[in-house]
Design a protein around this motif. Sequence first.
Motif, mmCIF file in Angstrom:
data_model
loop_
_atom_site.group_PDB
_atom_site.id
_atom_site.type_symbol
_atom_site.label_atom_id
_atom_site.label_comp_id
_atom_site.label_asym_id
_atom_site.label_seq_id
_atom_site.Cartn_x
_atom_site.Cartn_y
_atom_site.Cartn_z
ATOM 1 N N MET A 5 14.557 6.012 -21.989
ATOM 2 C CA MET A 5 14.463 4.817 -21.162
ATOM 3 C C MET A 5 15.011 3.645 -21.966
ATOM 4 S SD MET A 5 13.336 5.722 -18.216
ATOM 5 C CE MET A 5 13.100 4.065 -17.525
ATOM 6 N N LEU A 6 15.732 2.773 -21.291
ATOM 7 C CA LEU A 6 16.403 1.650 -21.930
ATOM 8 C C LEU A 6 16.128 0.369 -21.158
ATOM 9 C CD1 LEU A 6 19.823 3.476 -22.412
ATOM 10 C CD2 LEU A 6 18.224 2.909 -24.244
ATOM 11 N N GLN A 7 16.419 -0.742 -21.780
ATOM 12 C CA GLN A 7 16.328 -2.051 -21.140
ATOM 13 C C GLN A 7 17.718 -2.680 -21.159
ATOM 14 O OE1 GLN A 7 13.599 -3.688 -19.727
ATOM 15 N NE2 GLN A 7 12.448 -1.763 -19.965
ATOM 16 N N ILE A 8 18.253 -2.963 -19.970
ATOM 17 C CA ILE A 8 19.586 -3.535 -19.854
ATOM 18 C C ILE A 8 19.460 -5.043 -19.642
ATOM 19 C CG2 ILE A 8 21.736 -3.547 -18.544
ATOM 20 C CD1 ILE A 8 21.047 -0.721 -17.578
ATOM 21 N N PRO A 9 19.998 -5.858 -20.534
ATOM 22 C CA PRO A 9 19.938 -7.306 -20.316
ATOM 23 C C PRO A 9 20.832 -7.721 -19.157
ATOM 24 C CG PRO A 9 21.189 -6.808 -22.308
ATOM 25 C CD PRO A 9 20.638 -5.509 -21.817
ATOM 26 N N THR A 10 20.287 -8.528 -18.257
ATOM 27 C CA THR A 10 21.049 -9.050 -17.118
ATOM 28 C C THR A 10 20.860 -10.554 -17.050
ATOM 29 O OG1 THR A 10 19.314 -9.024 -15.427
ATOM 30 C CG2 THR A 10 20.378 -6.914 -15.906
ATOM 31 N N THR A 11 21.571 -11.184 -16.135
ATOM 32 C CA THR A 11 21.432 -12.627 -15.985
ATOM 33 C C THR A 11 20.069 -13.001 -15.414
ATOM 34 O OG1 THR A 11 22.475 -12.493 -13.808
ATOM 35 C CG2 THR A 11 23.906 -13.009 -15.680
ATOM 36 N N ASP A 12 19.354 -12.034 -14.839
ATOM 37 C CA ASP A 12 18.052 -12.311 -14.230
ATOM 38 C C ASP A 12 16.891 -11.644 -14.952
ATOM 39 O OD1 ASP A 12 19.203 -13.862 -12.209
ATOM 40 O OD2 ASP A 12 19.631 -12.095 -11.001
ATOM 41 N N LEU A 63 17.222 -0.362 -9.669
ATOM 42 C CA LEU A 63 17.877 -1.387 -8.852
ATOM 43 C C LEU A 63 16.969 -2.574 -8.568
ATOM 44 C CD1 LEU A 63 19.571 0.911 -6.186
ATOM 45 C CD2 LEU A 63 20.485 0.151 -8.390
ATOM 46 N N PHE A 64 15.673 -2.320 -8.540
ATOM 47 C CA PHE A 64 14.704 -3.332 -8.105
ATOM 48 C C PHE A 64 13.917 -3.912 -9.277
ATOM 49 C CE2 PHE A 64 14.829 -0.107 -4.547
ATOM 50 C CZ PHE A 64 15.783 -0.789 -3.818
ATOM 51 N N TYR A 65 14.575 -3.999 -10.442
ATOM 52 C CA TYR A 65 13.881 -4.446 -11.645
ATOM 53 C C TYR A 65 13.309 -5.849 -11.516
ATOM 54 C CZ TYR A 65 18.028 -7.249 -12.770
ATOM 55 O OH TYR A 65 19.043 -8.173 -12.739
ATOM 56 N N ARG A 66 13.849 -6.667 -10.646
ATOM 57 C CA ARG A 66 13.332 -8.027 -10.470
ATOM 58 C C ARG A 66 11.902 -8.014 -9.931
ATOM 59 N NH1 ARG A 66 18.666 -7.973 -9.129
ATOM 60 N NH2 ARG A 66 20.033 -9.532 -10.127
#
Length: 249
Positions: A5-12, A63-66
């Motif tokens: 499992m990983l954490q992808i940095p995004t703008t949000d 897809l729904f990480y927010r």
Amino acid sequence: MPAKMLQIPTTDGHADAFAAFPDHGERHPGVLMYADGLGLRPVLREMARELAGHGYYVLVPNLFYRHGQAPVIELPEFIGEEARPAVFAELMPLIEAHTAERVLRDADAYLQFLTAQPEVSAGPVAVTGYCIGGLLAMRTAAAHPGQVAAVAGFHGPVGADGADRRSLLSTLTAQVHLGHAETDLTPEALGELNQALDAAGVDYTSEIYPGTIHGFTMSDTDAFNPAALQRHWDRLLPLLDRTLGNSYS
């Protein structure tokens, strides 16, 4: 088969994601896999492992990480007809909130992260998706024509009609396979879609998988069709092998 499992940095924020890749030390072509509307869950991890076994680094983001880490809502182990209304009553607001702008922002982050992984080889990548993920895959490929060499979508929407569809297809340079469910697309609608692909000069295959209903690749639902899942692999693997130059055996 290594997986993590990983954490992808995004703008949000950060998107949690699952990755699977071959257990040898070499670098392998990258594949971004978009889940269906039910999200990242065990069946998607199984499919990622299956694809990784053919020589690919496969990244499956939530897809729904927010709205939280996967699973964002509680899902039954088997999603049958009785469970479906309650499940989608919770999921539809999340799907509707996942606008085209969010899709493209996330796609930038996902591809940047994927290609930076030490196990991923240099060169083009592929994108595949299921259900709503098929539309996300097409939007990602259209937005990254120099980077995405192949795109595949299964039992899902592949773009809006009319001008929106023409706009989506106009920048697409990837080779495409679309596998449709009988319940999702009439032969007439298939003809119209294929005419639009022809008009845009897209290198593609697009077909209705016989005897299928929406969701046919997903073994944790009552839509599952084992023969159609195999047909999906029979179409997907040659597409990836020829576009990404995979020599893994």
